[in-house]
Motif scaffolding. Structure first.
Motif, PDB file in Angstrom:
ATOM      1  N   ASN A  94      53.390  53.664  24.509  1.00 25.44           N
ATOM      2  CA  ASN A  94      53.241  52.206  24.527  1.00 25.44           C
ATOM      3  C   ASN A  94      53.424  51.702  25.961  1.00 25.44           C
ATOM      4  N   GLU A  95      52.534  52.126  26.819  1.00 28.18           N
ATOM      5  CA  GLU A  95      52.670  51.864  28.258  1.00 28.18           C
ATOM      6  C   GLU A  95      52.655  50.381  28.594  1.00 28.18           C
ATOM      7  N   LEU A  96      51.782  49.600  27.937  1.00 30.42           N
ATOM      8  CA  LEU A  96      51.695  48.167  28.229  1.00 30.42           C
ATOM      9  C   LEU A  96      53.023  47.477  27.941  1.00 30.42           C
ATOM     10  N   PHE A  97      53.556  47.707  26.739  1.00 36.02           N
ATOM     11  CA  PHE A  97      54.821  47.074  26.394  1.00 36.02           C
ATOM     12  C   PHE A  97      55.942  47.543  27.311  1.00 36.02           C
ATOM     13  N   CYS A  98      55.931  48.821  27.634  1.00 40.80           N
ATOM     14  CA  CYS A  98      56.959  49.387  28.513  1.00 40.80           C
ATOM     15  C   CYS A  98      56.975  48.676  29.861  1.00 40.80           C
ATOM     16  N   ASN A  99      55.794  48.488  30.450  1.00 35.40           N
ATOM     17  CA  ASN A  99      55.694  47.829  31.756  1.00 35.40           C
ATOM     18  C   ASN A  99      56.151  46.375  31.688  1.00 35.40           C
ATOM     19  N   VAL A 100      55.745  45.680  30.634  1.00 38.35           N
ATOM     20  CA  VAL A 100      56.140  44.274  30.465  1.00 38.35           C
ATOM     21  C   VAL A 100      57.645  44.168  30.256  1.00 38.35           C
ATOM     22  N   PHE A 101      58.199  45.071  29.455  1.00 36.10           N
ATOM     23  CA  PHE A 101      59.617  44.974  29.114  1.00 36.10           C
ATOM     24  C   PHE A 101      60.516  45.303  30.301  1.00 36.10           C
ATOM     25  N   ILE A 102      60.069  46.207  31.164  1.00 33.09           N
ATOM     26  CA  ILE A 102      60.837  46.500  32.384  1.00 33.09           C
ATOM     27  C   ILE A 102      61.017  45.234  33.207  1.00 33.09           C
ATOM     28  N   TRP A 103      59.918  44.500  33.408  1.00 30.22           N
ATOM     29  CA  TRP A 103      59.996  43.242  34.164  1.00 30.22           C
ATOM     30  C   TRP A 103      60.830  42.210  33.427  1.00 30.22           C
ATOM     31  N   ALA A 104      60.744  42.228  32.102  1.00 33.71           N
ATOM     32  CA  ALA A 104      61.531  41.283  31.303  1.00 33.71           C
ATOM     33  C   ALA A 104      63.026  41.496  31.527  1.00 33.71           C
ATOM     34  N   VAL A 105      63.460  42.750  31.498  1.00 33.44           N
ATOM     35  CA  VAL A 105      64.878  43.065  31.703  1.00 33.44           C
ATOM     36  C   VAL A 105      65.328  42.640  33.102  1.00 33.44           C
ATOM     37  N   ILE A 106      64.508  42.930  34.108  1.00 35.77           N
ATOM     38  CA  ILE A 106      64.849  42.558  35.488  1.00 35.77           C
ATOM     39  C   ILE A 106      64.999  41.046  35.617  1.00 35.77           C
ATOM     40  N   ILE A 107      64.036  40.308  35.071  1.00 33.96           N
ATOM     41  CA  ILE A 107      64.055  38.844  35.180  1.00 33.96           C
ATOM     42  C   ILE A 107      65.241  38.250  34.415  1.00 33.96           C
ATOM     43  N   VAL A 108      65.520  38.774  33.228  1.00 34.04           N
ATOM     44  CA  VAL A 108      66.653  38.268  32.441  1.00 34.04           C
ATOM     45  C   VAL A 108      67.966  38.488  33.194  1.00 34.04           C
ATOM     46  N   ILE A 109      68.154  39.674  33.752  1.00 31.70           N
ATOM     47  CA  ILE A 109      69.399  39.966  34.476  1.00 31.70           C
ATOM     48  C   ILE A 109      69.534  39.073  35.702  1.00 31.70           C
ATOM     49  N   PHE A 110      68.472  38.928  36.480  1.00 31.73           N
ATOM     50  CA  PHE A 110      68.515  38.073  37.675  1.00 31.73           C
ATOM     51  C   PHE A 110      68.790  36.624  37.296  1.00 31.73           C
ATOM     52  N   ARG A 111      68.154  36.165  36.223  1.00 26.12           N
ATOM     53  CA  ARG A 111      68.344  34.775  35.783  1.00 26.12           C
ATOM     54  C   ARG A 111      69.793  34.544  35.371  1.00 26.12           C
ATOM     55  N   GLU A 112      70.354  35.471  34.604  1.00 28.42           N
ATOM     56  CA  GLU A 112      71.722  35.311  34.134  1.00 28.42           C
ATOM     57  C   GLU A 112      72.718  35.367  35.290  1.00 28.42           C
ATOM     58  N   LEU A 113      72.471  36.230  36.264  1.00 27.04           N
ATOM     59  CA  LEU A 113      73.342  36.285  37.440  1.00 27.04           C
ATOM     60  C   LEU A 113      73.294  34.975  38.220  1.00 27.04           C
ATOM     61  N   ALA A 114      72.087  34.427  38.366  1.00 23.72           N
ATOM     62  CA  ALA A 114      71.926  33.173  39.108  1.00 23.72           C
ATOM     63  C   ALA A 114      72.631  32.024  38.408  1.00 23.72           C
ATOM     64  N   VAL A 115      72.429  31.912  37.091  1.00 19.69           N
ATOM     65  CA  VAL A 115      73.036  30.807  36.339  1.00 19.69           C
ATOM     66  C   VAL A 115      74.557  30.957  36.286  1.00 19.69           C
ATOM     67  N   THR A 116      75.040  32.186  36.117  1.00 17.91           N
ATOM     68  CA  THR A 116      76.492  32.417  36.112  1.00 17.91           C
ATOM     69  C   THR A 116      77.099  32.047  37.455  1.00 17.91           C
ATOM     70  N   SER A 117      76.424  32.381  38.546  1.00 17.44           N
ATOM     71  CA  SER A 117      76.904  32.024  39.889  1.00 17.44           C
ATOM     72  C   SER A 117      76.966  30.511  40.054  1.00 17.44           C
ATOM     73  N   VAL A 178      56.956  38.147  25.888  1.00 15.32           N
ATOM     74  CA  VAL A 178      56.294  37.181  26.779  1.00 15.32           C
ATOM     75  C   VAL A 178      56.876  35.783  26.567  1.00 15.32           C
ATOM     76  N   LEU A 179      57.074  35.398  25.306  1.00 15.43           N
ATOM     77  CA  LEU A 179      57.655  34.086  24.995  1.00 15.43           C
ATOM     78  C   LEU A 179      59.059  33.973  25.577  1.00 15.43           C
ATOM     79  N   MET A 180      59.835  35.038  25.446  1.00 21.09           N
ATOM     80  CA  MET A 180      61.185  35.063  25.995  1.00 21.09           C
ATOM     81  C   MET A 180      61.167  34.894  27.512  1.00 21.09           C
ATOM     82  N   LEU A 181      60.213  35.556  28.170  1.00 23.35           N
ATOM     83  CA  LEU A 181      60.105  35.459  29.619  1.00 23.35           C
ATOM     84  C   LEU A 181      59.828  34.033  30.065  1.00 23.35           C
ATOM     85  N   VAL A 182      58.953  33.345  29.338  1.00 24.20           N
ATOM     86  CA  VAL A 182      58.613  31.961  29.677  1.00 24.20           C
ATOM     87  C   VAL A 182      59.859  31.087  29.657  1.00 24.20           C
ATOM     88  N   PHE A 183      60.634  31.165  28.568  1.00 19.19           N
ATOM     89  CA  PHE A 183      61.814  30.304  28.438  1.00 19.19           C
ATOM     90  C   PHE A 183      62.971  30.774  29.321  1.00 19.19           C
TER      91      PHE A 183
END
Length: 203
Positions: A94-117, A178-183
């Motif tokens: 499932n290469e497509l989902f794998c690639n999308v989800f990797i970016w999703a995890v990175i963006i979620v972690i960065f977003r949470e670090l920024a908001v927590t800061s 994708v929906l999660m990434l948008v929000f």
């Protein structure tokens, strides 16, 4: 320290995270995925329940405003890391989902670090405790929906022969990711814009 019921539910949610992670990482058997889905669903329910009880009974506290979103972050990021681990193990199926989800995890972690800061800076400079706003709550709901979809699809597609072909596409997981990434991005930008006035570079 004596805690009220909503705060106890938040602590319970925190304690459920490592149990979920251990079960999901140690086994890919059907029972483990079902147990993981149940644990995550119960933890997610406590997220809705503690806020509802706190507002209804007038038990909203600064400690709760801090602990509740923190428990959410541990719950969601822990679950997403588990899903990423399992997805990487299945690649390139499932290469497509794998690639999308990797970016999703990175963006979620960065977003949470920024908001927590931002929360820490605002709390330290002005004494204001930044509670989750509506966009933040919607973001959390989409993250929960994404995790549940990813685990549920794994249960059905891997164990029902007629659905095996969907393992290559994971349509529901892809759409909810994708929906999660948008929000996630939208709510993160909203927090930064709303509280940027407290970011004084001279202090």
């Amino acid at each position: 320290m004596k805690m009220n019921l909503p705060n106890k539910l938040s602590v319970l949610r925190l304690c459920m995270v490592p149990v979920f992670v251990v079960i999901m990482i140690l086994s890919d058997a059907l029972w483990a995925n079902i147990a993981g889905l149940v644990l995550f669903s119960v933890a997610s329910y406590t997220d809705m329940l503690d806020g509802k009880i706190a507002r209804k009974r007038g038990l909203v506290t600064d400690f709760g405003k801090f602990l509740d979103p923190l428990a959410d972050k541990f719950m969601v990021i822990g679950a997403m890391m588990v899903i990423l681990y399992k997805t990487m193990a299945d690649a390139p199926r499932n290469e497509l989902f794998c690639n999308v989800f990797i970016w999703a995890v990175i963006i979620v972690i960065f977003r949470e670090l920024a908001v927590t800061s931002i929360r820490l800076v605002v709390s330290g400079s002005s004494g204001i405790v930044v509670a989750a706003n509506m966009l933040g709550k919607i973001k959390t709901c989409t993250q929960i929906a994404c995790v549940i979809s990813c685990i549920a699809e794994r249960i059905f597609y891997w164990n029902i022969p007629a659905l095996h072909f969907l393992k290559e596409y994971l349509p529901l997981s892809l759409v909810t990711t994708v929906l999660m990434l948008v929000f996630t991005l939208w709510s993160g930008i909203n927090y930064i814009v709303s509280y940027w006035k407290y970011m004084d570079p001279e202090k």
